[in-house]
Enzyme design. Structure first.
Site, short mmCIF file in Angstrom:
data_model
loop_
_atom_site.label_atom_id
_atom_site.label_comp_id
_atom_site.label_asym_id
_atom_site.label_seq_id
_atom_site.Cartn_x
_atom_site.Cartn_y
_atom_site.Cartn_z
N GLU A 1 8.96 -3.98 10.84
CA GLU A 1 9.36 -2.69 10.29
C GLU A 1 9.85 -1.76 11.39
OE1 GLU A 1 6.69 -0.85 7.49
OE2 GLU A 1 7.73 1.06 7.60
N ASP B 1 0.84 -1.20 0.00
CA ASP B 1 0.00 0.00 0.00
C ASP B 1 0.88 1.26 0.00
OD1 ASP B 1 0.91 -0.25 2.59
OD2 ASP B 1 -1.06 0.02 3.54
N GLU C 1 -1.73 -5.37 8.74
CA GLU C 1 -0.95 -4.78 9.83
C GLU C 1 -1.58 -5.15 11.18
OE1 GLU C 1 -0.40 -0.57 9.11
OE2 GLU C 1 0.62 -0.94 7.20
N LYS D 1 -1.30 -9.38 3.04
CA LYS D 1 -0.61 -8.90 4.24
C LYS D 1 -1.50 -7.91 4.96
CE LYS D 1 3.24 -6.19 3.96
NZ LYS D 1 2.77 -4.92 4.57
#
Ligand code: MHF
Ligand code: KIV
Ligand code: MG
Length: 291
Positions: free
Chosen positions: A208, A71, A142, A140
């Protein structure tokens, strides 16, 4: 060297390089099972984002085994400031293009902000759309514990899931762009999130912007691979945003990026050369002309 690869070498049992994710010889599309087997071999592997068929085909031909339709298309490709405005229509369109541009890579599509936060049913509906309409091999999302029910239902329904932990850019308005997992409590929370994602059936976790020591601990604690971005050298895989690593991104890029090309300069040079040729009459020449 990982314990696993040390054991392989020590036993005089070289890992079968034909199976390698990068540099392997299989021509079929890479599966989630291949990713799992790579961790057992102790193989480290690369992942890049792509947002269009042409770029994806370059990475596919270069042997990049996993391509993420991130994204990050929001800021890298569509001109938004963040990933927050990206829609399912945008994700679906560009994911389909990336799938069409690849033959070998496993294509993972991000579920954009607002497409799974309402709950597992919404998450499954949108994950299914990315699989059916775009042809991605995995999605994926989050969040660890906060996205647990979503992860579980999507995986149970037959769609592989990657969990994204640490800095989760869809939450920029509450967390900013700061290193996550600093301090004992935050590190433990990250490890809990990673184990929760693994238990819910995720086949990999992105870490991340977390301290290298914390990412290493998570990597040792999980049987599924960790994919680092700004998470040090010990994760099983490394992912970068392609426009950052190729030097195409305008403005500031995160410090964790390494720049492997200077596309912004070379593309700008090409555009200026073309403009000068047109203005000066050097283009088109006779060989570009029909009579
Ligand atoms: N072009 C691009 N590259 C990316 O890596 C990326 C995106 N876009 N968009 C989605 C997310 C957002 N990401 C970001 C955004 C900002 C920082 C950042 O400002 N990092 C600071 C360090 C902050 C700190 O020290 O706490 C830096 O200087 O790198 C990092 C990752 C990573 N992702
Ligand atoms: C930075 C990577 C992991 C990502 O989620 C994206 O590109 O959207
Ligand atoms: Mg993303």
């Amino acid at each position: 060297m990982t314990l696993q690869s040390a054991q392989n070498q020590g036993a005089g049992r070289p890992s079968d390089s034909s199976k390698a994710l990068y540099g392997g010889t299989q021509s079929r599309r890479i599966t989630v099972h291949d990713i799992t087997a790579a961790k057992e071999r102790g193989e480290k592997w690369p992942m890049l984002t792509a947002y269009d068929a042409m770029t994806a085909s370059v990475f596919d031909e270069a042997g990049i085994p996993v391509i993420l339709v991130g994204d990050s298309m929001g800021n890298c490709h569509l001109g938004y400031d963040t990933t927050v405005p990206v829609t399912m229509d945008e994700m679906t369109l560009l994911s389909a293009a990336v799938v069409r541009g690849t033959r070998r890579a496993l294509v993972v599509g991000d579920l954009p902000f607002g497409s799974y936060q309402e709950g597992p049913v919404q998450a499954l509906r949108n994950a299914t759309r990315l699989v059916k309409e775009a042809g991605v091999g995995a999605v994926k999302l989050e969040g660890g514990e906060r996205s647990l029910e979503q992860t579980r239902l999507i995986v149970e329904s037959g769609i592989p899931v990657v969990s994204h932990l640490g800095l989760t850019p869809q939450s920029v308005n509450t967390m900013g762009y700061r290193v996550q997992g600093r301090g004992d409590e935050a590190a433990h929370r990250l490890l809990r999130d990673a184990k929760a994602a693994q238990d819910a059936g995720a086949f990999a976790v992105v870490l991340e912007l977390v301290p290298a020591e914390v990412a290493a601990e998570v990597t040792r604690s999980l049987h599924i691979p960790t994919i680092g971005i700004g998470a040090g050298a010990e994760t099983d895989a490394q992912v970068l945003v392609w426009t950052d690593m190729a030097g195409l991104t305008g403005g500031k890029v995160p410090r964790f990026t390494k720049q492997y090309a200077d596309l912004r300069r070379s593309l700008g040079d090409a555009a200026r050369s073309f403009a000068e040729d047109v203005a000066g009459g050097a283009f088109p020449a006779e060989e570009h002309t029909f009579h």
